[in-house]
Design a protein around this motif. Structure first.
Motif, mmCIF file in Angstrom:
data_model
loop_
_atom_site.group_PDB
_atom_site.id
_atom_site.type_symbol
_atom_site.label_atom_id
_atom_site.label_comp_id
_atom_site.label_asym_id
_atom_site.label_seq_id
_atom_site.Cartn_x
_atom_site.Cartn_y
_atom_site.Cartn_z
ATOM 1 N N THR A 1 0.804 -1.225 0.000
ATOM 2 C CA THR A 1 0.000 0.000 0.000
ATOM 3 C C THR A 1 0.838 1.277 0.000
ATOM 4 O O THR A 1 0.282 2.378 -0.018
ATOM 5 C CB THR A 1 -0.942 0.021 1.208
ATOM 6 N N SER A 2 2.162 1.146 0.023
ATOM 7 C CA SER A 2 3.053 2.308 -0.059
ATOM 8 C C SER A 2 4.228 1.950 -0.960
ATOM 9 O O SER A 2 4.828 0.880 -0.801
ATOM 10 C CB SER A 2 3.565 2.726 1.319
ATOM 11 N N ILE A 3 4.549 2.853 -1.891
ATOM 12 C CA ILE A 3 5.606 2.575 -2.872
ATOM 13 C C ILE A 3 6.547 3.766 -2.967
ATOM 14 O O ILE A 3 6.110 4.918 -3.082
ATOM 15 C CB ILE A 3 5.005 2.288 -4.263
ATOM 16 N N LEU A 4 7.835 3.470 -2.909
ATOM 17 C CA LEU A 4 8.873 4.465 -3.161
ATOM 18 C C LEU A 4 9.410 4.192 -4.559
ATOM 19 O O LEU A 4 9.989 3.133 -4.813
ATOM 20 C CB LEU A 4 9.992 4.354 -2.128
ATOM 21 N N ASN A 5 9.196 5.139 -5.469
ATOM 22 C CA ASN A 5 9.490 4.909 -6.881
ATOM 23 C C ASN A 5 10.723 5.684 -7.341
ATOM 24 O O ASN A 5 10.732 6.910 -7.361
ATOM 25 C CB ASN A 5 8.281 5.326 -7.734
ATOM 26 N N PHE A 6 11.773 4.943 -7.708
ATOM 27 C CA PHE A 6 12.979 5.548 -8.267
ATOM 28 C C PHE A 6 13.000 5.446 -9.784
ATOM 29 O O PHE A 6 13.890 6.001 -10.423
ATOM 30 C CB PHE A 6 14.231 4.845 -7.721
ATOM 31 N N ALA A 7 12.047 4.728 -10.369
ATOM 32 C CA ALA A 7 12.023 4.554 -11.822
ATOM 33 C C ALA A 7 11.635 5.871 -12.489
ATOM 34 O O ALA A 7 10.805 6.618 -11.975
ATOM 35 C CB ALA A 7 11.034 3.456 -12.208
ATOM 36 N N PRO A 8 12.194 6.153 -13.677
ATOM 37 C CA PRO A 8 11.915 7.421 -14.363
ATOM 38 C C PRO A 8 10.568 7.419 -15.073
ATOM 39 O O PRO A 8 10.482 7.552 -16.291
ATOM 40 C CB PRO A 8 13.081 7.529 -15.352
ATOM 41 N N THR A 9 9.506 7.246 -14.320
ATOM 42 C CA THR A 9 8.159 7.243 -14.884
ATOM 43 C C THR A 9 7.161 7.550 -13.787
ATOM 44 O O THR A 9 7.452 7.375 -12.595
ATOM 45 C CB THR A 9 7.834 5.878 -15.522
ATOM 46 N N VAL A 10 5.985 8.016 -14.184
ATOM 47 C CA VAL A 10 4.907 8.286 -13.235
ATOM 48 C C VAL A 10 4.034 7.052 -13.132
ATOM 49 O O VAL A 10 3.580 6.520 -14.145
ATOM 50 C CB VAL A 10 4.062 9.500 -13.682
ATOM 51 N N LEU A 11 3.796 6.601 -11.915
ATOM 52 C CA LEU A 11 3.020 5.391 -11.693
ATOM 53 C C LEU A 11 1.546 5.722 -11.476
ATOM 54 O O LEU A 11 1.207 6.727 -10.850
ATOM 55 C CB LEU A 11 3.553 4.631 -10.482
#
Length: 256
Positions: free
Chosen positions: A181-191
Motif C-alpha cells: 500500500t506504499s511505494i517508493l518509486n525511483f524509476a523514471p516514470t509516473v506510476l
C-alpha cells in the motif's frame, strides 16, 4: 514486534497536515544528531536552524504533536526523538522489498540507515535469472516470480521500485495486487495507482535539473552585476521591469 501490514501510522487520522508530516523526518534527523552528542535539550531556534526551517513553523508543527517545550529550557531531545519516531511509525518493524537490483537497487540494499530507522529489507527481487541466488548486502536475490509469495510471507506493505521505467508500472501493479500500500518509486516514470496506495517519487535527474536552473540564474545575476547599468538596460530581456504592465504583470500582447 508489530509489522507494518498490521499497524499504520496515525498521522492522517489525527489531522496532522501533510506539509508537517514531510518536515518531521528533518526534525528527527537533527534531533538524532543532538542525541548522539548527548545534548539534553534544544531551543526551537536551534532546532529550526538545524532542520532548515523557521522557528515559528517548527513550533506550529510540534503543536500538532502536543509538544510545546518549556519556556527558558526548550525541548527535551530524547523525548522528541521518541515522540516523532512514534508518530512516523518508526517504533515498529516495517519490512520492505526492493524490486530491481541494478546499481541503484544494490546501493539501496547496502544502505545501513534502514535498520536504525525502523525498516527491514525483507527481500531483494529482480527479473534477471542470472541474479537469482546472488548475495547483495548479505541478502539473497530472489526472482520476480516469487514476488507475491514473498510479500505475503513477510507481511510487506512498503515496496521500493528501482527498475527501468518500462517495467515499473507492471511491477507496481503486482505489488499493489499483492497487498503493498506504499511505494517508493525511483524509476523514471509516473506510476498509476488506485486510491489508498501512496507513492513517493524520487527522480535524481529532476533534482539536478532544478539545481541547474538555479546555477544558471546565479550566473546570469552575476553577469548582470558586471555589465554597466546603461548597457544592462538596453540588453534587458522581454519580461523585465520596463516591459511590465501597471500591476507588474507582463502584458498579454507586447508593444511593437
Amino acid at each position: 514486534m508489530a509489522t507494518g501490514r498490521n499497524h499504520r501510522p496515525a498521522t492522517r487520522s489525527r489531522g496532522i497536515p501533510e506539509a508537517t508530516v514531510a518536515r518531521l523526518p528533518l526534525y528527527l534527523r537533527a534531533l538524532t544528531a543532538l542525541s548522539e552528542r548527548s545534548v539534553p535539550t534544544v531551543s526551537s531556534e536551534e532546532l529550526a536552524s538545524a532542520a532548515g526551517v523557521n522557528s515559528a513553523k517548527l513550533r506550529k508543527d510540534f503543536s500538532y504533536l502536543g509538544s510545546y517545550g518549556t519556556r527558558g529550557v526548550g525541548y527535551d531531545v530524547e523525548y522528541l526523538v521518541y515522540q516523532i519516531s512514534r508518530e512516523l511509525g518508526l517504533t515498529q518493524d516495517w519490512p520492505v522489498v526492493i524490486v530491481g537490483i541494478g546499481n541503484l537497487g544494490a546501493a539501496l540494499a547496502n544502505y545501513g540507515g534502514f535498520a536504525s530507522r525502523g525498516f527491514r529489507v525483507a527481500a531483494l527481487i529482480d527479473a534477471d535469472p542470472a541474479l537469482s541466488g546472488r548475495q547483495v548486502a548479505g541478502i539473497e536475490v530472489r526472482h520476480v516470480d516469487e514476488l507475491e509469495s514473498i510479500i505475503d510471507t513477510n507481511g510487506v506493505s512498503i515496496g521500493v521500485i528501482t527498475t527501468p521505467g518500462g517495467a515499473a508500472q507492471q511491477v507496481c501493479d503486482r505489488l499493489v495486487a499483492a497487498g503493498v500500500t506504499s511505494i517508493l518509486n525511483f524509476a523514471p516514470t509516473v506510476l498509476s495507482v488506485p486510491d489508498g496506495v501512496d507513492v513517493r517519487k524520487v527522480d535524481l535527474s529532476i533534482e539536478l535539473q532544478i539545481l541547474a536552473f538555479h546555477e544558471q540564474r546565479k550566473a546570469a545575476e552575476a553577469l548582470a552585476q558586471e555589465v554597466p547599468e546603461p548597457l544592462a538596460a538596453e540588453a534587458a530581456p522581454a519580461g523585465s521591469g520596463r516591459d511590465q504592465g501597471p500591476d507588474g504583470d507582463i502584458p498579454a500582447v507586447m508593444p511593437a
